[in-house]
Scaffold this active site. Structure first.
Site, PDB file in Angstrom:
ATOM      1  CG  ASP A  99      -1.190   7.953   0.888  1.00 23.31           C
ATOM      2  OD1 ASP A  99      -0.567   8.999   1.057  1.00 23.31           O
ATOM      3  OD2 ASP A  99      -1.706   7.636  -0.209  1.00 23.31           O
ATOM      4  CG  ASP A 137      -2.087   2.722   6.293  1.00 27.09           C
ATOM      5  OD1 ASP A 137      -2.331   2.410   5.108  1.00 27.09           O
ATOM      6  OD2 ASP A 137      -2.277   3.863   6.749  1.00 27.09           O
ATOM      7  CG  ASP A 148      -1.589   1.183   1.591  1.00 25.33           C
ATOM      8  OD1 ASP A 148      -2.293   1.665   0.708  1.00 25.33           O
ATOM      9  OD2 ASP A 148      -1.439   1.693   2.726  1.00 25.33           O
TER      10      ASP A 148
HETATM   11  O1  LIG Z   1      -4.475   3.065  -0.339  1.00 25.79           O
HETATM   12  P1  LIG Z   1      -3.571   4.173   0.090  1.00 25.79           P
HETATM   13  O2  LIG Z   1      -2.368   4.327  -0.759  1.00 25.79           O
HETATM   14  O3  LIG Z   1      -3.232   4.083   1.554  1.00 25.79           O
HETATM   15  O4  LIG Z   1      -4.459   5.490  -0.108  1.00 25.79           O
HETATM   16  C1  LIG Z   1      -5.526   5.781   0.799  1.00 25.79           C
HETATM   17  C2  LIG Z   1      -5.751   7.256   0.821  1.00 25.79           C
HETATM   18  O5  LIG Z   1      -4.459   7.835   1.063  1.00 25.79           O
HETATM   19  C3  LIG Z   1      -4.348   9.245   1.016  1.00 25.79           C
HETATM   20  O6  LIG Z   1      -4.949   9.769   2.178  1.00 25.79           O
HETATM   21  C4  LIG Z   1      -4.284   9.421   3.364  1.00 25.79           C
HETATM   22  O7  LIG Z   1      -2.949   9.971   3.361  1.00 25.79           O
HETATM   23  C5  LIG Z   1      -2.900  11.415   3.313  1.00 25.79           C
HETATM   24  C6  LIG Z   1      -1.439  11.825   3.194  1.00 25.79           C
HETATM   25  O8  LIG Z   1      -0.662  11.311   4.220  1.00 25.79           O
HETATM   26  C7  LIG Z   1      -3.571  11.970   4.575  1.00 25.79           C
HETATM   27  O9  LIG Z   1      -3.564  13.400   4.539  1.00 25.79           O
HETATM   28  C8  LIG Z   1      -5.019  11.462   4.631  1.00 25.79           C
HETATM   29  O10 LIG Z   1      -5.631  11.887   5.836  1.00 25.79           O
HETATM   30  C9  LIG Z   1      -5.055   9.933   4.574  1.00 25.79           C
HETATM   31  O11 LIG Z   1      -6.391   9.441   4.510  1.00 25.79           O
HETATM   32  C10 LIG Z   1      -4.941   9.781  -0.254  1.00 25.79           C
HETATM   33  O12 LIG Z   1      -4.880  11.186  -0.233  1.00 25.79           O
HETATM   34  C11 LIG Z   1      -6.345   9.283  -0.480  1.00 25.79           C
HETATM   35  O13 LIG Z   1      -6.833   9.732  -1.709  1.00 25.79           O
HETATM   36  C12 LIG Z   1      -6.304   7.757  -0.500  1.00 25.79           C
HETATM   37  O14 LIG Z   1      -7.606   7.251  -0.707  1.00 25.79           O
END
Ligand SMILES: O=P(O)(O)OC[C@H]1O[C@H](O[C@H]2O[C@H](CO)[C@@H](O)[C@H](O)[C@H]2O)[C@H](O)[C@@H](O)[C@@H]1O
Length: 399
Positions: free
Chosen positions: A116, A306, A114
């Site tokens: 983020d 995560d 994954d």
């Molecule tokens: O599947 P992932 O790669 O984990 O993506 C899930 C979401 O991740 C991002 O949001 C998350 O990370 C951001 C940056 O650290 C944070 O600001 C946010 O609160 C988290 O939810 C991304 O911006 C989303 O579009 C994804 O869906």
């Protein structure tokens, strides 16, 4: 109504309800059951759980909002009994490293990562969630030894702009946009053109809803709508907590007009996606198939993530009885993952150890092969050939 445990987090009931909101098909058979919840948690029957969900939209909004609040690691400082008990059920993948590599013996490890919160730390601004150069170098090395895919909720182009490694597979939009490596894959050459976009017909609808949500949420300071191509994210992280319910309500009211879209929840984010039966778990299966491991017993997939959306992939691995999931979390969470890591820096340590272990294993195999060739009296031929084979590639062939 919300029952907090000693860490001040959501109770078993709330967790279960929230998981059911996210994926109501979960836990349908005994075989699919996740590990039992740690002591101190309360379980709830599926029937009751569904009744709870039916109460009204307000309950649902509250449970999303409560859950978002609870998932902030800053709320949890102490290592209590619950945490110890959870760690027993989901031990650190670093502590269990030897057992893990032993279990993979003779099998092809395939890595799913994954983005983020796994490869990059969570930050306030989603546009600035950069991964470190050290992490990039580690993932690059990892992909030399194992087929490696990035599986993210983000738009595929966006996650690629952060990772910048052309030799990886990318599954963006929660797996609804999959593409093979554009260069340098050591694995299935034909997979380079792999492309899977099962939600293409939803593109106009997603764009329309994006415009509406941008307009609707612009009065809420800190709210941000992110267009992830086949899905959307509404970010709550920079919105004052007192406005969360109202924002969630706004999102829900827009979605009422679009029954073909559904809402799921991530880390301080609500995600809007098509109702099709496709998720990170399906993407994992699709990639394994593309790599030629559809019905293969000799494959060992490892998925590190995560987020709640990663649970779909953890569950696929648990159901297949192949490989395992690793949840990146500092706090106990209901999960289908087998092991845990606390944060991206631990993920990097784990990946580095995996690379080093594989490098040493292959070197050992290479030496044994060389010895065997020498013993067979083929030393002259072999010695001529040796400089022509980069150690890396020679090692690959005997994996
Ligand atoms: O599947 P992932 O790669 O984990 O993506 C899930 C979401 O991740 C991002 O949001 C998350 O990370 C951001 C940056 O650290 C944070 O600001 C946010 O609160 C988290 O939810 C991304 O911006 C989303 O579009 C994804 O869906």
């Amino acid at each position: 109504m919300t029952k907090k445990n000693v860490l001040g987090k959501e109770s078993g009931i709330e967790m279960a309800i929230n998981m059911a909101v996210t994926n109501s098909s979960i836990f349908t058979t005994a075989a699919q059951k996740p590990p039992s919840v740690p002591s101190g948690y309360i379980t709830i029957s599926r029937k009751k759980l569904l009744q709870n969900l039916e109460i009204n939209g307000g309950t649902r909004i509250n449970s999303w909002v409560d859950s978002m609040r609870a998932s902030s690691p800053t709320h949890h400082k102490t290592l209590g009994d619950d945490q110890s008990s959870w760690m027993l059920q989901h031990p650190s993948a670093l502590d269990m490293f030897e057992q893990i590599t032993k279990a993979s013996k003779g099998k092809q490890i395939v890595m799913f990562l994954d983005y983020d919160g796994t490869l990059s730390p969570i930050v306030d601004d989603p546009d600035r969630a950069f991964m470190s150069d050290a992490m990039r170098a580690t993932v690059r090395k990892l992909a030399r030894y194992f087929p490696t895919a990035i599986v993210s909720g983000r738009c595929r182009d966006k996650v690629y702009s952060f990772v910048r490694l052309a030799e990886l597979y990318y599954a963006g939009s929660h797996g609804m946009d999959i593409k093979g490596p554009s260069k340098g894959s050591n694995y299935l050459k034909s997979a380079q053109s792999v492309l899977c976009q099962p939600a293409s017909e939803f593109l106009p609808m997603i764009d329309e809803v994006y415009q509406i949500l941008v307009e609707k949420t612009k009065s809420t300071p800190g709210a941000k709508v992110e267009n992830n191509k086949f899905c959307l994210s509404v970010h709550f992280r920079c919105v004052e907590e007192k406005s969360w319910s109202e924002l969630a309500q706004q999102v829900r009211s827009v979605l009422k007009e679009y029954p073909k879209l559904r809402l799921t929840q991530g880390r301080k984010v609500l995600e809007i996606r098509p109702t099709i039966k496709w998720d990170k778990g399906k993407a994992l299966e699709f990639l394994l198939e593309s790599l030629g491991y559809a019905n293969c017993a000799d494959v060992f997939p490892v998925y590190i993530g995560d987020d709640r959306t990663d649970e779909d992939a953890f569950k696929v691995l648990r159901d297949r009885g192949q490989g395992f999931g690793i949840l990146v979390s500092k706090i106990p969470k209901e999960t289908n993952a087998s092991y845990s890591l606390q944060e991206p820096s631990e993920v990097m340590d784990f990946l580095r150890r995996l690379v080093e272990w594989k490098r040493l294993t292959l070197r050992r195999q290479f030496r044994m092969l060389r010895r065997a060739v020498i013993d067979d009296g083929l030393v002259t031929k072999f010695d001529k050939a040796e400089p022509m084979i980069p150690v890396q590639d020679a090692e690959m062939t005997c994996a």
